[in-house]
Scaffold this motif. Structure first.
Motif, PDB file in Angstrom:
ATOM      1  N   ASN A  89       0.841  -1.194   0.000  1.00 29.29           N
ATOM      2  CA  ASN A  89       0.000   0.000   0.000  1.00 29.29           C
ATOM      3  C   ASN A  89       0.873   1.241   0.000  1.00 29.29           C
ATOM      4  N   TYR A  90       0.219   2.377   0.056  1.00 31.20           N
ATOM      5  CA  TYR A  90       0.942   3.635   0.141  1.00 31.20           C
ATOM      6  C   TYR A  90       1.732   3.701   1.439  1.00 31.20           C
ATOM      7  N   ILE A  91       2.871   4.378   1.392  1.00 30.25           N
ATOM      8  CA  ILE A  91       3.673   4.621   2.583  1.00 30.25           C
ATOM      9  C   ILE A  91       4.008   6.110   2.607  1.00 30.25           C
ATOM     10  N   SER A  92       3.852   6.720   3.753  1.00 35.28           N
ATOM     11  CA  SER A  92       4.090   8.159   3.855  1.00 35.28           C
ATOM     12  C   SER A  92       5.581   8.461   3.844  1.00 35.28           C
ATOM     13  N   ALA A  93       5.891   9.701   3.499  1.00 39.38           N
ATOM     14  CA  ALA A  93       7.284  10.142   3.518  1.00 39.38           C
ATOM     15  C   ALA A  93       7.850  10.025   4.928  1.00 39.38           C
ATOM     16  N   GLN A  94       7.024  10.293   5.935  1.00 38.63           N
ATOM     17  CA  GLN A  94       7.496  10.188   7.321  1.00 38.63           C
ATOM     18  C   GLN A  94       7.817   8.746   7.687  1.00 38.63           C
ATOM     19  N   CYS A  95       6.986   7.803   7.260  1.00 39.67           N
ATOM     20  CA  CYS A  95       7.266   6.384   7.527  1.00 39.67           C
ATOM     21  C   CYS A  95       8.536   5.934   6.804  1.00 39.67           C
ATOM     22  N   LEU A  96       8.716   6.380   5.571  1.00 37.33           N
ATOM     23  CA  LEU A  96       9.959   6.078   4.857  1.00 37.33           C
ATOM     24  C   LEU A  96      11.154   6.647   5.611  1.00 37.33           C
ATOM     25  N   PHE A 108      12.013  13.592   0.500  1.00 33.27           N
ATOM     26  CA  PHE A 108      11.479  14.449  -0.562  1.00 33.27           C
ATOM     27  C   PHE A 108      12.557  14.822  -1.581  1.00 33.27           C
ATOM     28  N   ASN A 109      13.760  15.105  -1.092  1.00 36.19           N
ATOM     29  CA  ASN A 109      14.849  15.508  -1.982  1.00 36.19           C
ATOM     30  C   ASN A 109      15.273  14.399  -2.941  1.00 36.19           C
ATOM     31  N   ASN A 110      14.980  13.148  -2.611  1.00 37.70           N
ATOM     32  CA  ASN A 110      15.415  12.016  -3.431  1.00 37.70           C
ATOM     33  C   ASN A 110      14.308  11.391  -4.265  1.00 37.70           C
ATOM     34  N   LEU A 111      13.082  11.815  -4.085  1.00 38.99           N
ATOM     35  CA  LEU A 111      11.965  11.190  -4.800  1.00 38.99           C
ATOM     36  C   LEU A 111      12.015  11.424  -6.309  1.00 38.99           C
ATOM     37  N   GLU A 112      12.573  12.529  -6.752  1.00 47.13           N
ATOM     38  CA  GLU A 112      12.673  12.765  -8.200  1.00 47.13           C
ATOM     39  C   GLU A 112      13.593  11.723  -8.843  1.00 47.13           C
ATOM     40  N   ARG A 113      14.699  11.413  -8.197  1.00 51.42           N
ATOM     41  CA  ARG A 113      15.598  10.384  -8.729  1.00 51.42           C
ATOM     42  C   ARG A 113      14.933   9.017  -8.691  1.00 51.42           C
ATOM     43  N   VAL A 114      14.196   8.737  -7.620  1.00 55.05           N
ATOM     44  CA  VAL A 114      13.459   7.473  -7.536  1.00 55.05           C
ATOM     45  C   VAL A 114      12.482   7.382  -8.701  1.00 55.05           C
ATOM     46  N   GLN A 115      11.793   8.473  -8.985  1.00 58.30           N
ATOM     47  CA  GLN A 115      10.826   8.487 -10.088  1.00 58.30           C
ATOM     48  C   GLN A 115      11.516   8.210 -11.424  1.00 58.30           C
ATOM     49  N   ARG A 116      12.676   8.809 -11.656  1.00 57.85           N
ATOM     50  CA  ARG A 116      13.394   8.587 -12.914  1.00 57.85           C
ATOM     51  C   ARG A 116      13.835   7.132 -13.055  1.00 57.85           C
ATOM     52  N   ILE A 117      14.274   6.539 -11.977  1.00 56.38           N
ATOM     53  CA  ILE A 117      14.671   5.128 -12.020  1.00 56.38           C
ATOM     54  C   ILE A 117      13.464   4.265 -12.333  1.00 56.38           C
ATOM     55  N   CYS A 118      12.351   4.541 -11.676  1.00 60.06           N
ATOM     56  CA  CYS A 118      11.125   3.785 -11.941  1.00 60.06           C
ATOM     57  C   CYS A 118      10.754   3.863 -13.417  1.00 60.06           C
ATOM     58  N   GLU A 119      10.815   5.050 -13.978  1.00 62.34           N
ATOM     59  CA  GLU A 119      10.467   5.223 -15.389  1.00 62.34           C
ATOM     60  C   GLU A 119      11.394   4.421 -16.295  1.00 62.34           C
ATOM     61  N   ASN A 120      12.664   4.304 -15.930  1.00 59.89           N
ATOM     62  CA  ASN A 120      13.612   3.505 -16.716  1.00 59.89           C
ATOM     63  C   ASN A 120      13.226   2.031 -16.744  1.00 59.89           C
ATOM     64  N   TYR A 121      12.464   1.596 -15.749  1.00 67.93           N
ATOM     65  CA  TYR A 121      12.067   0.191 -15.641  1.00 67.93           C
ATOM     66  C   TYR A 121      10.562   0.003 -15.812  1.00 67.93           C
ATOM     67  N   ASN A 122       9.940   0.929 -16.539  1.00 67.73           N
ATOM     68  CA  ASN A 122       8.499   0.849 -16.853  1.00 67.73           C
ATOM     69  C   ASN A 122       7.619   0.778 -15.613  1.00 67.73           C
ATOM     70  N   ALA A 123       8.082   1.339 -14.536  1.00 71.90           N
ATOM     71  CA  ALA A 123       7.288   1.437 -13.313  1.00 71.90           C
ATOM     72  C   ALA A 123       6.950   2.909 -13.101  1.00 71.90           C
ATOM     73  N   SER A 167      -2.129  12.818   1.435  1.00 65.39           N
ATOM     74  CA  SER A 167      -2.561  12.248   2.724  1.00 65.39           C
ATOM     75  C   SER A 167      -2.406  10.735   2.809  1.00 65.39           C
ATOM     76  N   ARG A 168      -1.883  10.098   1.765  1.00 65.97           N
ATOM     77  CA  ARG A 168      -1.660   8.646   1.810  1.00 65.97           C
ATOM     78  C   ARG A 168      -0.190   8.306   1.678  1.00 65.97           C
ATOM     79  N   GLY A 169       0.505   8.964   0.756  1.00 67.00           N
ATOM     80  CA  GLY A 169       1.926   8.716   0.596  1.00 67.00           C
ATOM     81  C   GLY A 169       2.301   8.305  -0.804  1.00 67.00           C
ATOM     82  N   TYR A 170       3.233   7.348  -0.883  1.00 66.44           N
ATOM     83  CA  TYR A 170       3.835   6.943  -2.155  1.00 66.44           C
ATOM     84  C   TYR A 170       3.788   5.434  -2.315  1.00 66.44           C
ATOM     85  N   LYS A 171       3.755   5.005  -3.567  1.00 63.05           N
ATOM     86  CA  LYS A 171       3.913   3.599  -3.886  1.00 63.05           C
ATOM     87  C   LYS A 171       4.417   3.486  -5.312  1.00 63.05           C
ATOM     88  N   ILE A 172       4.974   2.322  -5.619  1.00 62.22           N
ATOM     89  CA  ILE A 172       5.446   2.071  -6.978  1.00 62.22           C
ATOM     90  C   ILE A 172       4.457   1.141  -7.651  1.00 62.22           C
TER      91      ILE A 172
END
Length: 83
Positions: free
Chosen positions: A18-25, A37-52, A59-64
């Motif tokens: 499920n979603y995980i908040s930035a605070q939980c991460l 927060f400062n690293n999420l853009e790089r995480v997003q770029r990596i995900c895109e490289n792998y079709n994720a 209010s919920r957070g992030y997930k891949i």
């Protein structure tokens, strides 16, 4: 260190169903929420490289999403983009 943190964020996001908040991460990785927060853009770029896709929901957070290609790659072989 930053590449290790990026990989740790990705591993933690993949581990969650499920979603995980930035605070939980931040708590689980022993860093500040701002560091996440400062690293999420790089995480997003990596995900895109792998079709994720890094999904964020207020209010919920992030997930891949669409993790098959990303999960099938050994973490040591992930291509990390330079800034």
């Amino acid at each position: 260190m930053q590449n290790n943190l990026i990989l740790a964020i990705i591993k933690e996001l993949l581990r969650q169903n499920n979603y995980i908040s930035a605070q939980c991460l931040a708590d689980s990785l022993h860093v500040s929420r701002r560091t996440i927060f400062n690293n999420l853009e790089r995480v997003q770029r990596i995900c895109e490289n792998y079709n994720a896709k890094l999904i964020s929901q207020k209010s919920r957070g992030y997930k891949i999403q669409n993790t098959y290609d990303l999960e099938s790659v050994s973490y040591t072989h992930l291509t990390l983009p330079t800034n």
